[in-house]
Motif scaffolding. Structure first.
Motif: not given
Ligand SMILES: Nc1nc2c(ncn2[C@@H]2O[C@H](COP(=O)(O)OP(=O)(O)OP(=O)(O)O)[C@@H](O)[C@H]2O)c(=O)[nH]1
Ligand SMILES: [Mg+2]
Length: 422
Positions: A46-48, A51-53, A156-158, A184-186
């Motif tokens: 997915g795109k960066y 919230g993948k990690s 949760d951001q919606l 929602s991971s949060t």
């Molecule tokens: N509100 C909210 N924020 C989230 C959620 N999941 C991830 N985030 C936030 O989104 C940002 C990116 O999350 P990452 O998990 O690092 O995203 P990623 O897709 O792995 O990003 P890259 O590794 O750069 O590709 C972070 O600040 C997270 O805390 C979620 O479910 N809710």
């Protein structure tokens, strides 16, 4: 981390790649598929910043992978938990398309049995790049039986449940054949920390986990299918190469044989003709003066010896001209390079075979009319024929086709030795 997809190649793989270099990824994949100890592997795509990690961390229940609101993951990271291998991959974004990215993505593609395609809900619909990737994953799934789950993250951001529903149905329409999970991971983290079972439930994570379990349970049979598919495809391509090579080889050999038959027949005919003409000439009466040397006073006189020698020379030249014309028609003109002499005018096949000495009748008879002479002419002209440019080029093409067929055969044997599906 070291990626098993990039382990050293086996000799069998080298044999196959020598014929099908484009199958490098398929072979790497096949190696993983046929390795018994290879745990089922889940990767995120997915795109960066979607919230993948963080999603992986929630699924694993630990903060194993780095999360940040910058572009965070740039190389693959790996965790093996309870027999499942989780790979965190960099986000897909054309503007940061580095060599590292490509390598990591390529590896994630090769290593994964299950893909979680993560899309942040707040971004609305999938964009063109995401749709195209999803199409690719869908097509790959049909072919290889590798599964993709579509995850709508950060719901949760919606603003409210209604807009979450709206985004989910819009995306569902864009990817109708892919299971969709809103998460929602949060919320999940909050629910876990606060012991709030309902929040955990509403985070969508338990449902996603349950789907993952189902999909992971199907990995062994998907692998068996994919390994058979890859073997089948590679085997068919190799068999086709072998068949094409054999056909080309057969055609070249037939051409070689046909040419040779035509040359042999033509040379025999020309030597028959030349031999007959020579015999007729030799039957004309001769005073046998050819070897009588001219004296000092004979410089400007026509002697019997001179007449005889010039008649012999004419008969000889006629024979040579006929043979030469025949040879030229079959591409036999110059000597092969390694037979060249410094005098360029002597570098012809005729000179090499016939010599340059003046002939008398006995010579002519031996060369053109006796079996031993004819044998020698046949042998030597045929030898020069085989060394002529066109024939040598044909022989080289045959050798190349043989190498190709041998390579394809070796590769097919090598394919049979690659391990059976795990
Ligand atoms: N509100 C909210 N924020 C989230 C959620 N999941 C991830 N985030 C936030 O989104 C940002 C990116 O999350 P990452 O998990 O690092 O995203 P990623 O897709 O792995 O990003 P890259 O590794 O750069 O590709 C972070 O600040 C997270 O805390 C979620 O479910 N809710
Ligand atoms: Mg990340």
């Amino acid at each position: 981390m070291t990626l098993s997809a990039y382990d050293a190649r086996s000799p069998a793989e080298h044999d196959i790649l020598a014929v099908l270099p484009g199958r490098v990824d398929d072979l790497a994949r096949l190696r993983l598929l046929t390795r018994a100890a290879q745990p089922p592997t889940v990767t995120v795509v997915g795109k960066y910043n979607h919230g993948k990690s963080r999603l992986l961390n929630e699924l694993l229940g630990s903060d194993a992978f780095a999360v940040s609101d910058r572009r965070e993951t740039t190389v693959l990271a790996e965790q093996v938990v309870d027999g499942v291998r989780w790979l965190d991959a960099p986000g897909l974004d054309a503007d940061v398309d580095s060599e590292d990215d490509r390598h990591a993505l390529q590896a994630a593609w090769l290593e994964s049995d299950v893909r979680l395609f993560v899309h942040a809900a707040k971004e609305g619909e999938l964009d063109a790049a995401e749709r195209s990737l999803l199409d690719t994953l869908g097509a790959d799934g049909e072919r290889t039986h590798r599964q993709t789950l579509l995850v709508l993250s950060q719901v949760d951001q919606l603003a409210d449940a209604a807009s979450a529903e709206q985004v989910a149905s819009a995306i569902g329409a864009q990817a109708p054949h892919m299971p969709l999970h809103a998460v929602s991971s949060t919320r999940h983290r909050q629910g876990v920390k606060g012991g709030k079972a309902l929040l955990v439930e509403h985070s969508g994570l338990p449902a996603l986990r349950a789907s993952l379990q189902t999909v992971l349970a199907r990995v062994p049979q998907a692998r068996t299918h994919e390994a058979a598919l890859l073997r089948g495809e590679i085997g068919a391509e190799l068999a086709q190469r072998r068949a094409e090579g054999e056909e080309r080889l057969g055609a070249l050999r037939r051409e070689q044989a046909t040419q040779r038959l035509a040359f042999d027949a033509g040379l025999n005919a020309v030597l028959d003709k030349v031999g007959g003409d020579m015999r007729a000439y030799l039957e004309t009466p001769s005073e046998g003066q050819a070897l009588v040397p001219d004296g000092a006073g004979d410089a400007y006189r026509i002697t019997a010896g001179k007449v005889e020698r010039s008649r012999n020379q004419i008969a000889y030249s006629r024979a040579c001209i006929e043979i030469d014309a025949f040879l030229a028609g079959h591409g036999v003109i110059g000597l092969p390079a390694d037979r060249h002499t410094p005098a360029r005018s002597l570098n012809t096949v005729m000179v090499a075979v016939m010599g340059v000495s003046v002939k008398h009748r006995e010579h002519l008879r031996r060369i053109f009319c006796e079996p031993a002479g004819r044998e020698r002419l046949l042998r030597e002209f045929t030898q020069y024929y085989e060394q002529s440019d066109d024939r040598a080029a044909l022989a080289r093409r045959i050798a190349e086709a043989q190498t190709e067929v041998a390579g394809a055969r070796r590769a097919l044997a090598a394919l049979r030795t690659l391990g059976a599906p795990a």
